[in-house]
Write a protein that holds these residues in place. Structure first.
Motif, PDB file in Angstrom:
ATOM      1  N   GLY A   1      -0.213  -9.023  -2.962  1.00 53.88           N
ATOM      2  CA  GLY A   1      -0.394  -7.565  -3.520  1.00 53.88           C
ATOM      3  C   GLY A   1      -0.015  -6.621  -2.650  1.00 53.88           C
ATOM      4  O   GLY A   1      -0.421  -5.475  -2.785  1.00 53.88           O
ATOM      5  N   ALA A   2       0.613  -6.898  -1.477  1.00 55.69           N
ATOM      6  CA  ALA A   2       1.017  -5.762  -0.767  1.00 55.69           C
ATOM      7  C   ALA A   2       2.105  -6.401   0.038  1.00 55.69           C
ATOM      8  O   ALA A   2       2.437  -7.382   0.221  1.00 55.69           O
ATOM      9  N   LEU A   3       3.171  -5.282   0.447  1.00 58.71           N
ATOM     10  CA  LEU A   3       4.421  -5.645   1.378  1.00 58.71           C
ATOM     11  C   LEU A   3       4.207  -5.343   2.704  1.00 58.71           C
ATOM     12  O   LEU A   3       3.617  -4.332   3.237  1.00 58.71           O
TER      13      LEU A   3
ATOM     14  N   LYS B   1       3.931   3.929   8.364  1.00 52.60           N
ATOM     15  CA  LYS B   1       3.401   5.122   8.759  1.00 52.60           C
ATOM     16  C   LYS B   1       3.216   6.148   7.745  1.00 52.60           C
ATOM     17  O   LYS B   1       2.202   7.011   7.342  1.00 52.60           O
ATOM     18  N   GLY B   2       4.324   6.427   6.928  1.00 52.24           N
ATOM     19  CA  GLY B   2       4.107   7.499   5.762  1.00 52.24           C
ATOM     20  C   GLY B   2       3.637   7.183   4.599  1.00 52.24           C
ATOM     21  O   GLY B   2       2.836   7.963   3.774  1.00 52.24           O
ATOM     22  N   TYR B   3       3.608   5.894   4.181  1.00 57.27           N
ATOM     23  CA  TYR B   3       3.031   5.489   2.898  1.00 57.27           C
ATOM     24  C   TYR B   3       1.914   4.503   2.991  1.00 57.27           C
ATOM     25  O   TYR B   3       1.001   4.206   1.773  1.00 57.27           O
ATOM     26  N   ASP B   4       1.257   3.901   4.194  1.00 61.20           N
ATOM     27  CA  ASP B   4       0.183   3.155   4.289  1.00 61.20           C
ATOM     28  C   ASP B   4      -1.169   3.948   4.313  1.00 61.20           C
ATOM     29  O   ASP B   4      -1.609   4.193   5.661  1.00 61.20           O
TER      30      ASP B   4
ATOM     31  N   ILE C   1       1.986  -1.897   2.666  1.00 58.23           N
ATOM     32  CA  ILE C   1       2.262  -1.155   1.562  1.00 58.23           C
ATOM     33  C   ILE C   1       1.573  -1.591   0.320  1.00 58.23           C
ATOM     34  O   ILE C   1       2.362  -2.769  -0.251  1.00 58.23           O
ATOM     35  N   ASN C   2       0.600  -1.348  -0.388  1.00 57.03           N
ATOM     36  CA  ASN C   2       0.050  -2.129  -1.667  1.00 57.03           C
ATOM     37  C   ASN C   2       0.778  -1.453  -2.786  1.00 57.03           C
ATOM     38  O   ASN C   2       1.610  -0.367  -2.727  1.00 57.03           O
ATOM     39  N   TRP C   3       0.719  -1.752  -3.897  1.00 57.57           N
ATOM     40  CA  TRP C   3       1.041  -1.485  -5.297  1.00 57.57           C
ATOM     41  C   TRP C   3       0.966   0.016  -5.578  1.00 57.57           C
ATOM     42  O   TRP C   3       2.116   0.652  -5.978  1.00 57.57           O
ATOM     43  N   GLU C   4      -0.054   0.635  -5.369  1.00 57.61           N
ATOM     44  CA  GLU C   4      -0.494   1.964  -5.467  1.00 57.61           C
ATOM     45  C   GLU C   4       0.313   2.623  -4.440  1.00 57.61           C
ATOM     46  O   GLU C   4       0.871   3.749  -4.995  1.00 57.61           O
TER      47      GLU C   4
END
Length: 91
Positions: A35-37, A65-68, A75-78
């Motif tokens: 469920g996460a990258l 850094k920018g999206y987590d 990086i999860n789905w949201e």
């Protein structure tokens, strides 16, 4: 156009040309189906977008850094949806 803009354009092209929707892309790159990258899964996405091997690790780190926002080094789905929405808006 700078390097960052070119990379973002290449990612956007990959998302729109190879996948029918963002969820299909996310599921394709979420190799362990957790469920996460993670960083290596993000690097695979970048490879498919044509980002050179030298830059993939750096760019993957910057994306984390920018999206987590949850701080779990993935990086999860949201979070992925936010990134794709920004790409759609800008490219």
């Amino acid at each position: 156009m700078g390097a960052k803009e070119n990379i973002l354009k290449d990612i956007h092209s990959l998302m729109t040309e190879k996948f029918t929707n963002p969820e299909a892309a996310f599921q394709n790159y979420d190799k362990d189906q957790d469920g996460a990258l993670n960083k290596s899964e993000i690097k695979e996405l970048l490879k498919d977008a044509g980002v050179s091997g030298f830059l993939r690790g750096i760019v993957a780190g910057e994306m984390l850094k920018g999206y987590d926002k949850s701080g779990d080094e993935t990086i999860n789905w949201e979070e992925f949806k936010v990134a794709i929405a920004e790409l759609d808006r800008d490219y």
